[in-house]
Design a protein around this motif. Structure first.
Motif, PDB file in Angstrom:
ATOM      1  N   GLY A 100       0.822  -1.214   0.000  1.00 15.83           N
ATOM      2  CA  GLY A 100       0.000   0.000   0.000  1.00 15.83           C
ATOM      3  C   GLY A 100       0.850   1.256   0.000  1.00 15.83           C
ATOM      4  N   ASN A 101       1.896   1.254   0.782  1.00 15.98           N
ATOM      5  CA  ASN A 101       2.796   2.400   0.851  1.00 15.98           C
ATOM      6  C   ASN A 101       3.581   2.564  -0.448  1.00 15.98           C
ATOM      7  OD1 ASN A 101       4.224   4.571   2.071  1.00 15.98           O
ATOM      8  ND2 ASN A 101       5.902   3.174   2.491  1.00 15.98           N
ATOM      9  N   TYR A 145       1.362   3.403  -3.655  1.00 15.88           N
ATOM     10  CA  TYR A 145       0.694   4.703  -3.584  1.00 15.88           C
ATOM     11  C   TYR A 145       1.494   5.766  -4.333  1.00 15.88           C
ATOM     12  CZ  TYR A 145      -1.730   8.787  -1.838  1.00 15.88           C
ATOM     13  OH  TYR A 145      -2.435   9.961  -1.759  1.00 15.88           O
ATOM     14  N   HIS A 146       2.787   5.628  -4.345  1.00 17.39           N
ATOM     15  CA  HIS A 146       3.628   6.610  -5.023  1.00 17.39           C
ATOM     16  C   HIS A 146       3.514   6.522  -6.541  1.00 17.39           C
ATOM     17  CE1 HIS A 146       5.223   7.709  -1.171  1.00 17.39           C
ATOM     18  NE2 HIS A 146       5.528   6.444  -0.924  1.00 17.39           N
ATOM     19  N   LEU A 154       0.539   6.101  -7.978  1.00 13.19           N
ATOM     20  CA  LEU A 154      -0.834   6.509  -8.270  1.00 13.19           C
ATOM     21  C   LEU A 154      -0.856   7.890  -8.926  1.00 13.19           C
ATOM     22  CD1 LEU A 154      -3.673   5.290  -7.712  1.00 13.19           C
ATOM     23  CD2 LEU A 154      -3.764   6.739  -5.699  1.00 13.19           C
ATOM     24  N   LEU A 207      -7.093   8.437  -3.313  1.00 18.92           N
ATOM     25  CA  LEU A 207      -7.393   7.437  -2.294  1.00 18.92           C
ATOM     26  C   LEU A 207      -6.904   7.982  -0.965  1.00 18.92           C
ATOM     27  CD1 LEU A 207      -6.272   4.120  -4.058  1.00 18.92           C
ATOM     28  CD2 LEU A 207      -8.560   5.073  -3.907  1.00 18.92           C
ATOM     29  N   TYR A 231      -4.881   7.841   1.690  1.00 19.64           N
ATOM     30  CA  TYR A 231      -3.656   7.221   2.163  1.00 19.64           C
ATOM     31  C   TYR A 231      -3.445   7.459   3.659  1.00 19.64           C
ATOM     32  CZ  TYR A 231       1.334   6.305   2.672  1.00 19.64           C
ATOM     33  OH  TYR A 231       2.545   5.833   3.099  1.00 19.64           O
ATOM     34  N   PHE A 273      -7.292  -1.265   1.310  1.00 18.25           N
ATOM     35  CA  PHE A 273      -6.532  -0.217   0.636  1.00 18.25           C
ATOM     36  C   PHE A 273      -5.567  -0.765  -0.417  1.00 18.25           C
ATOM     37  CE2 PHE A 273      -3.085   2.824   0.140  1.00 18.25           C
ATOM     38  CZ  PHE A 273      -3.792   3.975  -0.169  1.00 18.25           C
ATOM     39  N   LEU A 300      -6.017   0.028  -4.330  1.00 14.80           N
ATOM     40  CA  LEU A 300      -4.890   0.701  -4.969  1.00 14.80           C
ATOM     41  C   LEU A 300      -4.392  -0.094  -6.169  1.00 14.80           C
ATOM     42  CD1 LEU A 300      -2.808   2.990  -4.882  1.00 14.80           C
ATOM     43  CD2 LEU A 300      -1.539   1.650  -3.218  1.00 14.80           C
ATOM     44  N   LYS A 359     -10.261   5.423 -10.159  1.00 17.35           N
ATOM     45  CA  LYS A 359     -10.533   4.959  -8.802  1.00 17.35           C
ATOM     46  C   LYS A 359     -11.464   3.750  -8.855  1.00 17.35           C
ATOM     47  CE  LYS A 359     -12.090   6.409  -4.264  1.00 17.35           C
ATOM     48  NZ  LYS A 359     -12.549   7.501  -3.422  1.00 17.35           N
TER      49      LYS A 359
END
Length: 169
Positions: A53-54, A57-58, A60, A66, A68, A117, A121, A130
């Motif tokens: 997830g971490n 996310y970068h 995205l 979303l 975060y 999440f 993602l 999304k």
């Protein structure tokens, strides 16, 4: 900690299974060591969704939003409460009553958000918009049942990372 994004599915499976084995480990007549080993196992097992997830996310795009921060807060909250309960109860578990039940309802929501999440993602990155719950519900269950789901999810994570790497070159 982006190493998790580049692991092969079998490597991620071994990583998760080490967590499963340690979380079920028992040292006879030494509950403190047993609790520490189990905590390490639980953290290893539940590290994959957080790191994915971490890390993802970068990747995205800015047009896809979303939450975060909620993911990070819920991750820390439920894991802290779970680990505190393990330490306080010496690994035996605790029954929550009274007003503490309300806290546990939020912890249940936090766990569900924590598992959803990375699934949302991943699907959002694949479809370019999304993702709705109906789009990623299958991925949610794959994240929830990681030892099985990792065989399907990790290769998709690798594909996204590889596509982003080739796109950036």
């Amino acid at each position: 900690m982006k190493f998790i994004l580049k692991l092969k599915h079998w490597q991620a499976f071994i990583f998760i299974m080490i967590g499963v084995i340690l979380s079920n480990f028992t040292v006879e007549n030494n509950s403190s060591v047993t609790t520490v080993i189990r905590i390490v196992g639980i953290v290893l097992y539940f590290l994959w969704p957080f790191l994915v997830g971490n890390g993802l996310y970068h990747y995205l795009p800015e047009r896809i939003e979303l939450n975060y921060n909620l993911f990070v807060i819920n991750s820390g909250l439920w894991l802290t409460i779970y680990l505190a309960a393990m330490i306080i109860s010496d690994g035996q578990g605790i029954t929550f009553t009274g007003v503490y039940v309300l806290l546990m309802f939020y912890v249940i929501y936090a766990v569900l958000n924590y598992l959803a999440f990375p699934a949302q993602l991943l699907k959002s990155l694949e479809v370019g918009k999304k993702a709705r719950l109906s789009d990623y519900i299958g991925d949610f269950f794959l994240v929830a049942f990681l030892p099985i789901g990792i065989w399907f999810l990790q290769s998709r994570v690798n594909k996204i990372v590889d596509n982003q790497a080739s796109y950036n070159e």
